[in-house]
Write a protein that holds these residues in place. Structure first.
Motif, PDB file in Angstrom:
ATOM      1  N   GLN A 186       0.836  -1.216   0.000  1.00 33.93           N
ATOM      2  CA  GLN A 186       0.000   0.000   0.000  1.00 33.93           C
ATOM      3  C   GLN A 186       0.872   1.268   0.000  1.00 33.93           C
ATOM      4  OE1 GLN A 186      -2.847  -0.203   3.179  1.00 33.93           O
ATOM      5  NE2 GLN A 186      -3.806  -2.058   2.374  1.00 33.93           N
ATOM      6  N   ILE A 187       1.988   1.221   0.721  1.00 35.17           N
ATOM      7  CA  ILE A 187       2.917   2.378   0.708  1.00 35.17           C
ATOM      8  C   ILE A 187       3.431   2.575  -0.719  1.00 35.17           C
ATOM      9  CG2 ILE A 187       5.149   3.231   1.547  1.00 35.17           C
ATOM     10  CD1 ILE A 187       4.576   1.551   4.142  1.00 35.17           C
ATOM     11  N   CYS A 188       3.769   1.451  -1.392  1.00 36.04           N
ATOM     12  CA  CYS A 188       4.229   1.530  -2.787  1.00 36.04           C
ATOM     13  C   CYS A 188       3.142   2.116  -3.688  1.00 36.04           C
ATOM     14  CB  CYS A 188       4.626   0.140  -3.302  1.00 36.04           C
ATOM     15  SG  CYS A 188       6.102  -0.526  -2.530  1.00 36.04           S
ATOM     16  N   GLN A 189       1.875   1.767  -3.418  1.00 33.53           N
ATOM     17  CA  GLN A 189       0.763   2.285  -4.241  1.00 33.53           C
ATOM     18  C   GLN A 189       0.627   3.801  -4.065  1.00 33.53           C
ATOM     19  OE1 GLN A 189      -1.523  -2.026  -3.990  1.00 33.53           O
ATOM     20  NE2 GLN A 189      -2.456  -0.245  -3.019  1.00 33.53           N
ATOM     21  N   GLY A 190       0.726   4.267  -2.824  1.00 38.45           N
ATOM     22  CA  GLY A 190       0.668   5.716  -2.580  1.00 38.45           C
ATOM     23  C   GLY A 190       1.858   6.420  -3.209  1.00 38.45           C
ATOM     24  N   MET A 191       3.027   5.816  -3.106  1.00 36.24           N
ATOM     25  CA  MET A 191       4.247   6.425  -3.652  1.00 36.24           C
ATOM     26  C   MET A 191       4.253   6.387  -5.178  1.00 36.24           C
ATOM     27  SD  MET A 191       6.079   7.785  -1.329  1.00 36.24           S
ATOM     28  CE  MET A 191       7.532   8.058  -2.307  1.00 36.24           C
ATOM     29  N   GLU A 192       3.712   5.311  -5.767  1.00 35.22           N
ATOM     30  CA  GLU A 192       3.639   5.250  -7.236  1.00 35.22           C
ATOM     31  C   GLU A 192       2.780   6.406  -7.757  1.00 35.22           C
ATOM     32  OE1 GLU A 192       1.115   2.235  -9.111  1.00 35.22           O
ATOM     33  OE2 GLU A 192       2.759   1.796 -10.508  1.00 35.22           O
ATOM     34  N   TYR A 193       1.687   6.678  -7.027  1.00 37.20           N
ATOM     35  CA  TYR A 193       0.804   7.798  -7.401  1.00 37.20           C
ATOM     36  C   TYR A 193       1.555   9.126  -7.279  1.00 37.20           C
ATOM     37  CZ  TYR A 193      -2.883  11.319  -6.714  1.00 37.20           C
ATOM     38  OH  TYR A 193      -3.664  12.442  -6.783  1.00 37.20           O
ATOM     39  N   LEU A 194       2.306   9.284  -6.154  1.00 40.32           N
ATOM     40  CA  LEU A 194       3.074  10.524  -5.934  1.00 40.32           C
ATOM     41  C   LEU A 194       4.093  10.711  -7.057  1.00 40.32           C
ATOM     42  CD1 LEU A 194       3.223  12.684  -3.554  1.00 40.32           C
ATOM     43  CD2 LEU A 194       5.305  11.490  -2.871  1.00 40.32           C
ATOM     44  N   HIS A 195       4.814   9.654  -7.404  1.00 41.67           N
ATOM     45  CA  HIS A 195       5.829   9.752  -8.485  1.00 41.67           C
ATOM     46  C   HIS A 195       5.154  10.028  -9.820  1.00 41.67           C
ATOM     47  CE1 HIS A 195       9.508   7.650  -6.396  1.00 41.67           C
ATOM     48  NE2 HIS A 195       9.076   8.708  -5.753  1.00 41.67           N
ATOM     49  N   SER A 196       3.938   9.499 -10.010  1.00 41.20           N
ATOM     50  CA  SER A 196       3.243   9.731 -11.304  1.00 41.20           C
ATOM     51  C   SER A 196       2.945  11.221 -11.480  1.00 41.20           C
ATOM     52  CB  SER A 196       1.933   8.929 -11.358  1.00 41.20           C
ATOM     53  OG  SER A 196       0.943   9.541 -10.530  1.00 41.20           O
ATOM     54  N   LYS A 197       2.901  11.961 -10.342  1.00 42.54           N
ATOM     55  CA  LYS A 197       2.682  13.434 -10.445  1.00 42.54           C
ATOM     56  C   LYS A 197       4.019  14.176 -10.364  1.00 42.54           C
ATOM     57  CE  LYS A 197      -1.229  14.834  -8.485  1.00 42.54           C
ATOM     58  NZ  LYS A 197      -2.497  14.812  -9.250  1.00 42.54           N
ATOM     59  N   ARG A 198       5.120  13.422 -10.496  1.00 49.83           N
ATOM     60  CA  ARG A 198       6.481  13.968 -10.510  1.00 49.83           C
ATOM     61  C   ARG A 198       6.906  14.610  -9.198  1.00 49.83           C
ATOM     62  NH1 ARG A 198       9.110  13.138 -14.676  1.00 49.83           N
ATOM     63  NH2 ARG A 198      10.761  14.606 -14.142  1.00 49.83           N
ATOM     64  N   TYR A 199       6.361  14.092  -8.100  1.00 47.50           N
ATOM     65  CA  TYR A 199       6.815  14.528  -6.775  1.00 47.50           C
ATOM     66  C   TYR A 199       7.773  13.498  -6.198  1.00 47.50           C
ATOM     67  CZ  TYR A 199       3.222  18.156  -6.589  1.00 47.50           C
ATOM     68  OH  TYR A 199       2.452  19.262  -6.835  1.00 47.50           O
ATOM     69  N   VAL A 200       8.858  13.995  -5.545  1.00 52.37           N
ATOM     70  CA  VAL A 200       9.764  13.139  -4.765  1.00 52.37           C
ATOM     71  C   VAL A 200       9.454  13.432  -3.302  1.00 52.37           C
ATOM     72  CG1 VAL A 200      12.181  12.675  -4.187  1.00 52.37           C
ATOM     73  CG2 VAL A 200      11.561  13.211  -6.525  1.00 52.37           C
ATOM     74  N   HIS A 201       9.246  12.372  -2.500  1.00 51.12           N
ATOM     75  CA  HIS A 201       8.800  12.556  -1.116  1.00 51.12           C
ATOM     76  C   HIS A 201       9.920  13.052  -0.213  1.00 51.12           C
ATOM     77  CE1 HIS A 201       7.403  11.567   2.913  1.00 51.12           C
ATOM     78  NE2 HIS A 201       6.190  11.618   2.425  1.00 51.12           N
ATOM     79  N   ARG A 202      11.090  12.377  -0.253  1.00 46.95           N
ATOM     80  CA  ARG A 202      12.313  12.744   0.478  1.00 46.95           C
ATOM     81  C   ARG A 202      12.272  12.453   1.977  1.00 46.95           C
ATOM     82  NH1 ARG A 202      13.440  18.033   0.571  1.00 46.95           N
ATOM     83  NH2 ARG A 202      15.582  17.578   1.191  1.00 46.95           N
ATOM     84  N   ASP A 203      11.154  11.942   2.501  1.00 47.76           N
ATOM     85  CA  ASP A 203      11.117  11.667   3.953  1.00 47.76           C
ATOM     86  C   ASP A 203      10.278  10.432   4.245  1.00 47.76           C
ATOM     87  OD1 ASP A 203      10.233  13.556   6.975  1.00 47.76           O
ATOM     88  OD2 ASP A 203      11.700  11.960   6.593  1.00 47.76           O
ATOM     89  N   LEU A 204      10.339   9.435   3.337  1.00 48.82           N
ATOM     90  CA  LEU A 204       9.547   8.212   3.544  1.00 48.82           C
ATOM     91  C   LEU A 204      10.190   7.400   4.667  1.00 48.82           C
ATOM     92  CD1 LEU A 204       7.188   6.453   2.682  1.00 48.82           C
ATOM     93  CD2 LEU A 204       8.655   5.453   0.902  1.00 48.82           C
ATOM     94  N   ALA A 205       9.393   7.156   5.710  1.00 46.84           N
ATOM     95  CA  ALA A 205       9.875   6.401   6.885  1.00 46.84           C
ATOM     96  C   ALA A 205       8.639   5.916   7.635  1.00 46.84           C
ATOM     97  CB  ALA A 205      10.729   7.294   7.785  1.00 46.84           C
ATOM     98  N   ALA A 206       8.794   4.895   8.488  1.00 49.47           N
ATOM     99  CA  ALA A 206       7.636   4.323   9.200  1.00 49.47           C
ATOM    100  C   ALA A 206       6.923   5.391  10.031  1.00 49.47           C
ATOM    101  CB  ALA A 206       8.096   3.172  10.088  1.00 49.47           C
ATOM    102  N   ARG A 207       7.671   6.377  10.556  1.00 48.25           N
ATOM    103  CA  ARG A 207       7.046   7.401  11.418  1.00 48.25           C
ATOM    104  C   ARG A 207       6.070   8.266  10.626  1.00 48.25           C
ATOM    105  NH1 ARG A 207      11.942   9.178  10.069  1.00 48.25           N
ATOM    106  NH2 ARG A 207      11.996  11.213   9.028  1.00 48.25           N
ATOM    107  N   ASN A 208       6.243   8.278   9.277  1.00 43.90           N
ATOM    108  CA  ASN A 208       5.377   9.104   8.433  1.00 43.90           C
ATOM    109  C   ASN A 208       4.301   8.297   7.730  1.00 43.90           C
ATOM    110  OD1 ASN A 208       6.647  11.502   9.044  1.00 43.90           O
ATOM    111  ND2 ASN A 208       8.171  11.265   7.424  1.00 43.90           N
ATOM    112  N   VAL A 209       4.129   7.026   8.141  1.00 49.91           N
ATOM    113  CA  VAL A 209       3.065   6.183   7.574  1.00 49.91           C
ATOM    114  C   VAL A 209       2.017   5.964   8.672  1.00 49.91           C
ATOM    115  CG1 VAL A 209       2.482   3.933   6.572  1.00 49.91           C
ATOM    116  CG2 VAL A 209       4.651   5.045   5.966  1.00 49.91           C
ATOM    117  N   LEU A 210       0.765   6.294   8.352  1.00 49.73           N
ATOM    118  CA  LEU A 210      -0.317   6.244   9.345  1.00 49.73           C
ATOM    119  C   LEU A 210      -1.210   5.027   9.126  1.00 49.73           C
ATOM    120  CD1 LEU A 210      -1.313   9.994   8.984  1.00 49.73           C
ATOM    121  CD2 LEU A 210       0.370   8.991  10.545  1.00 49.73           C
TER     122      LEU A 210
END
Ligand SMILES: Nc1n[nH]c2ccc(-c3ccc(NS(=O)(=O)c4cccc(Cl)c4)cc3)cc12
Length: 289
Positions: free
Chosen positions: A118-142
């Protein structure tokens, strides 16, 4: 306008998290003042020095533009002092982040892999809009519930213009260096493949159930045989250049170990994409059916 929240109706309940520049707090939004209001998560900047930083308005615009089941929902804003202070209002997830949730619940491996997918699914969507997250970590997953997680913070997210492949930052505050790809540490270069590296560290956190004795900082300090505080970026870079990596969590399936190692390939071009990872997790989870 349901996206306008009035300060006078926000009643502070408790802190939810704190980053370098901001704080996330649980509030009850109670316009009828009878306790029947709704709980919301409010992110505010720490120091409000009269003007609203451009990056803060950008972060709010980014979250406002994202619609995905694995990304925390934007609800609106609360402005004060004629717009000099702006707070971001998000949906409240009562189970908190993976850091709080995983140590309390002994999840089985398939469930860990479902969260990872599911994290990959959210991130795939973010990358599809050309955004880089830069702070992906368990503390930032709800955690919404036992079968749904969402990415909950976009404070360091940057847009990568068409035709560019990375975003270069100047040295910023306390960077999450143990989640950073080697090229981030050496050249401050952030790209889609650097998010993949951070995902690999997040996957490690999920499989160790966010056990603080096995946390990335703890394990890297052990590998460097230096007491806390003496670790420099240089020692970490040397260790990564010698191809040392976080250890394989116990009960980590062999195919998942392979995925983690691919996420940490020193060559960014060799790291998988989130689309590839989604398919792999889908296939690995089917072997548990
Ligand atoms: N329980 C929740 N419901 N809705 C939320 C929205 C964000 C958060 C949240 C999101 C991220 C964190 N991680 S954090 O490391 O505390 C953090 C990192 C960067 C900036 C800030 Cl202000 C905080 C902590 C809390 C929690 C909830």
């Amino acid at each position: 306008d349901p996206s306008v929240f009035h300060k006078r109706y926000l009643k502070k309940m408790r802190d939810l998290g704190e980053g370098h520049f901001g704080k996330v707090t649980l509030y009850l939004y109670d316009p009828s003042n009878d306790g029947t209001g709704e709980r919301v998560a409010v992110k505010a900047l720490k120091q409000e020095n009269g003007h609203v930083p451009e990056g803060w308005m950008k972060e709010i615009e980014i979250l406002k533009s994202l619609y995905h089941s694995n990304i925390v929902k934007y609800k609106g804003c609360c402005t004060e002092l004629g717009g000099q202070v702006v707070q971001l209002i998000m949906e409240y997830l009562p189970l908190g982040s993976l850091r709080e949730y995983l140590p309390k619940r002994k999840l089985c491996v398939p469930q860990c892999l479902m969260f990872a997918q599911q994290i990959c699914q959210g991130m795939e969507y973010l990358h599809s809009k050309r955004y880089v997250h830069r702070d992906l970590a368990a503390r930032n997953v709800l955690v919404e519930n036992d079968s749904l997680v969402k990415i909950g913070d976009f404070g360091l997210t940057k847009y990568i213009p068409e035709g560019e492949i990375y975003y270069r930052v100047r040295e910023d505050g306390d960077s999450p260096v143990f989640w950073y790809a080697i090229e981030c540490l050496k050249e401050n270069k952030f790209s889609f493949p650097t998010d993949i590296w951070s995902f690999g560290v997040t996957l490690y956190e999920i499989l160790t159930r966010c056990d603080h004795r096995q946390s990335p900082p703890t394990k890297f300090f052990e590998m460097m045989e230096t007491p806390h505080g003496q670790m420099t970026m240089l020692i970490l870079i040397k260790l990564l250049e010698k191809r040392l990596r976080l250890p394989c969590p116990k009960e980590c399936p062999h195919e998942v170990k392979t995925l983690m190692e691919q996420c940490w390939d020193e060559d960014p071009a060799k790291r998988p994409t989130f689309g590839f990872l989604i398919e792999k997790f889908e296939a690995i989870r089917r072997t548990y059916d």
